[in-house]
Design a protein around this motif. Sequence first.
Motif, PDB file in Angstrom:
ATOM      1  N   GLN A   1       0.835  -1.201   0.000  1.00  0.00           N
ATOM      2  CA  GLN A   1       0.000   0.000   0.000  1.00  0.00           C
ATOM      3  C   GLN A   1       0.871   1.252   0.000  1.00  0.00           C
ATOM      4  OE1 GLN A   1      -3.041   0.248   3.086  1.00  0.00           O
ATOM      5  NE2 GLN A   1      -2.742   2.470   3.229  1.00  0.00           N
TER       6      GLN A   1
ATOM      7  N   ALA B   1      -9.283  -2.754   2.636  1.00  0.00           N
ATOM      8  CA  ALA B   1      -9.014  -1.449   3.236  1.00  0.00           C
ATOM      9  C   ALA B   1      -7.892  -0.727   2.494  1.00  0.00           C
ATOM     10  CB  ALA B   1      -8.651  -1.625   4.708  1.00  0.00           C
ATOM     11  N   ALA B   2      -6.870  -1.480   2.098  1.00  0.00           N
ATOM     12  CA  ALA B   2      -5.751  -0.873   1.370  1.00  0.00           C
ATOM     13  C   ALA B   2      -6.211  -0.322   0.029  1.00  0.00           C
ATOM     14  CB  ALA B   2      -4.647  -1.905   1.171  1.00  0.00           C
TER      15      ALA B   2
ATOM     16  N   CYS C   1      -9.239   0.597  -0.850  1.00  0.00           N
ATOM     17  CA  CYS C   1     -10.108   1.754  -0.637  1.00  0.00           C
ATOM     18  C   CYS C   1      -9.294   2.996  -0.297  1.00  0.00           C
ATOM     19  CB  CYS C   1     -11.115   1.461   0.475  1.00  0.00           C
ATOM     20  SG  CYS C   1     -12.421   0.306  -0.018  1.00  0.00           S
ATOM     21  N   THR C   2      -8.240   2.818   0.484  1.00  0.00           N
ATOM     22  CA  THR C   2      -7.375   3.957   0.820  1.00  0.00           C
ATOM     23  C   THR C   2      -6.698   4.500  -0.432  1.00  0.00           C
ATOM     24  OG1 THR C   2      -6.968   3.077   3.036  1.00  0.00           O
ATOM     25  CG2 THR C   2      -5.379   4.677   2.169  1.00  0.00           C
TER      26      THR C   2
ATOM     27  N   GLU D   1      -6.495   8.242  -2.031  1.00  0.00           N
ATOM     28  CA  GLU D   1      -5.261   8.997  -1.832  1.00  0.00           C
ATOM     29  C   GLU D   1      -4.207   8.775  -2.910  1.00  0.00           C
ATOM     30  OE1 GLU D   1      -3.840   8.108   2.055  1.00  0.00           O
ATOM     31  OE2 GLU D   1      -5.695   8.720   3.048  1.00  0.00           O
TER      32      GLU D   1
ATOM     33  N   SER E   1      -5.611   5.219  -8.499  1.00  0.00           N
ATOM     34  CA  SER E   1      -6.889   5.344  -7.808  1.00  0.00           C
ATOM     35  C   SER E   1      -8.009   4.677  -8.604  1.00  0.00           C
ATOM     36  CB  SER E   1      -7.221   6.823  -7.579  1.00  0.00           C
ATOM     37  OG  SER E   1      -8.542   6.976  -7.135  1.00  0.00           O
TER      38      SER E   1
ATOM     39  N   CYS F   1     -16.609   0.582  -1.510  1.00  0.00           N
ATOM     40  CA  CYS F   1     -15.894   1.029  -0.307  1.00  0.00           C
ATOM     41  C   CYS F   1     -16.851   1.820   0.590  1.00  0.00           C
ATOM     42  CB  CYS F   1     -14.720   1.933  -0.697  1.00  0.00           C
ATOM     43  SG  CYS F   1     -13.423   1.106  -1.640  1.00  0.00           S
TER      44      CYS F   1
ATOM     45  N   PRO G   1     -16.024   8.342   4.123  1.00  0.00           N
ATOM     46  CA  PRO G   1     -14.803   9.117   3.832  1.00  0.00           C
ATOM     47  C   PRO G   1     -14.877   9.848   2.499  1.00  0.00           C
ATOM     48  CG  PRO G   1     -14.267   6.897   4.591  1.00  0.00           C
ATOM     49  CD  PRO G   1     -15.728   6.914   4.328  1.00  0.00           C
TER      50      PRO G   1
END
Length: 701
Positions: free
Chosen positions: A257, A285-286, A288-289, A293, A299, A312, A316
């Motif tokens: 990540q 989770a990775a 989605c982050t 970002e 992305s 996701c 956020p």
Amino acid sequence: MRPGVRSLFFVLSLGLATACQGNRDQLLADLQSPRPEIRAQAVQALAKQGNADDLVLFTRAAKDMASIVRGEAAEALGGSQDPRVVDLLGELLEDPDESVQGRAAMALSKIKNDKAKAYLTLQYSRRARNTRQIIVQALKSANVPGAMAEAVAAESKAIWDRNLTTLNEGSLPERVGAAEELGKSGRPEAVNRLLPLVRDSQVVLAAAAVRGLGDAGDRRAVSAIAPLLDESFPQLREASITALSKLQDTTAVARLQAVALEKSVVSSLAIDSLASMPRGPETDAALCTISLEGALAESLVAGRTMRSRGGCPLEPIAERLSRPASIDSGLQAVAGLGPAAQPMLSRVLPVLTSADASQRMLALEAVTAIGDPAAGPAVQKLYEQELKALEPLRQDWVPSPLPQVYAPGFDPSAPQDGKEPRNAKTAQLFDRVRSLNAQRARDAGQVQVQPRVPSELYDEVEPQRLEPLAAVLRALGAVKAPGALDVLKQHAGDPSLPLRSAALIGLARLGPEGVEAAKGGMFESERELQKALALALAEQGEAGQAALVSLLPQFSSEKLVLLDALSRFGAPASASPALQEVVRGGGAEAVLAAHILGKLQAKDAVDTLIKALEDPSSVARRELLLALGEIGDSRAAEGVARNLYHDQPEVRAAAAVALQRMGTSAQAEALDALKSDYYRRVREAASAALTKGGTATEGAR
């Protein structure tokens, strides 16, 4: 015996001996014949006579220029069972002709000594499939217990010893290759030898060791490979990401990540590695982050991966969209997630009127990805604005249609001053060739891709300036805005490639009528347009996929574009006949066609796939085997099983995988022998094929 009878018997015996001698003299003469088939028949006839003195004749025939003669000589030498001919038969086992190799192998089986057996086991690792299979038969004929297992074990040992010696004593390029090959063995000893090399001062060798550890499949290597992601050498980092992807250990997710978020040249590889990891809370989770970002390209990939997993958390994203400083990251997350982020549409639509051009483009991409018709009015309004802004820049400064023929005196191929132009004959020749090629294509039902001839002239406009309107055209189709069909049809003939391409992609998203209008764009000469349109059509489901299938017979050299799109998004069951025709044609296209047939589980294609498998030069052998395995028809078991003897490990693994999927016990002995194969993926595939309920995923890769 009475004197008269004795005399008659003597005369008959003398006549028979004379006849035999005459026949032998003729055979000896035939050995000098200029015709190879006559020489071969002579060798065969002399062998039947069993004269020990003829061994020298067979030895000479083994060097004959014709393979048919060498093959007969091999059989004759084997029939003599003379130990002195073993070396000569060993040479014939390396003959350029495969049929001679096979006859030499069977001849060696008749000389039942250790030297003959050694030749057979040695050459097993050096020969192609058919000869390897005959060598196993020869070993069985020589009463060698576990014939194939012994040959496979000997091959495995030879490969291991060669790679180990090369790693220790070879030049740098040789050591690099040996490190990778040792890893493919998957042996614990290989892992132990490669682990210290990951910190070698020579980066190319360290990277090779890392790649080898990835192929070894031993997760002990993860702790040694993961820290290398912090190194500054792109080659070493790339090898580390690839290896971690193969090892499938989620303990490396956090490091991957971090690489994906650093926006470097290897960030895209890290995304692909994360997407291939076993799904779990950490990997989701990775991804989605990263969708929030990461750089735009990474992305979008992360978001599209999560789109197929249900999306996701939206909180956020909503928070990013509510803050002007972070709105871009929220928009790119929505663009990646598409329909999974539909609740965010109301927050995205206002951004279409933003003064920031880049934000407007991101918002438009997000709206296009969501594809909600509720966005239609906003997209229509944006279309009118962009069209009006471009109108002055694209003013038609030659209002009359451009001429389609040369004016008098300007045609370079026309006679001038009563003389033929110097290039007239060349031009005529090329015109004739083009005409013949066009006629041949028409006779085959194919349509030739023609370059577009401009019908108007416009002032030059930078492609970047046209991109906003192109994005709007794509969005019109995605949201199925009212009147979009007519608007996009108008732009489908636009002289500008970006606008024409966008309009065709937009049409592809408008259902069957739009697909019908868009598919003609596949005959454009621009390769990038073809690829983008093929993907857009295939993504639309059965209507678009059926359109691509209908185009397959009409394409002569660009089938790969169509097949790649169908391979990614699927094909309708009705595609089987067209795909079978591609398989029959062979070449690189057959690889993708076989893959698609396997996904379709097209039982009507079994005979076609089996026949294609018989072609020794097929480049699609692995895919043909896997397709037959997916279909699961036991009729193919025999043809598939023959490839367990193939000299390429990926083909042996695919054959084992196919047999496992068929649920057949065919060639259990050969599968058992492959459990001692040098290559890990072959061993695992063979073991899975012998175990009910086993999996052979690795062998299929």
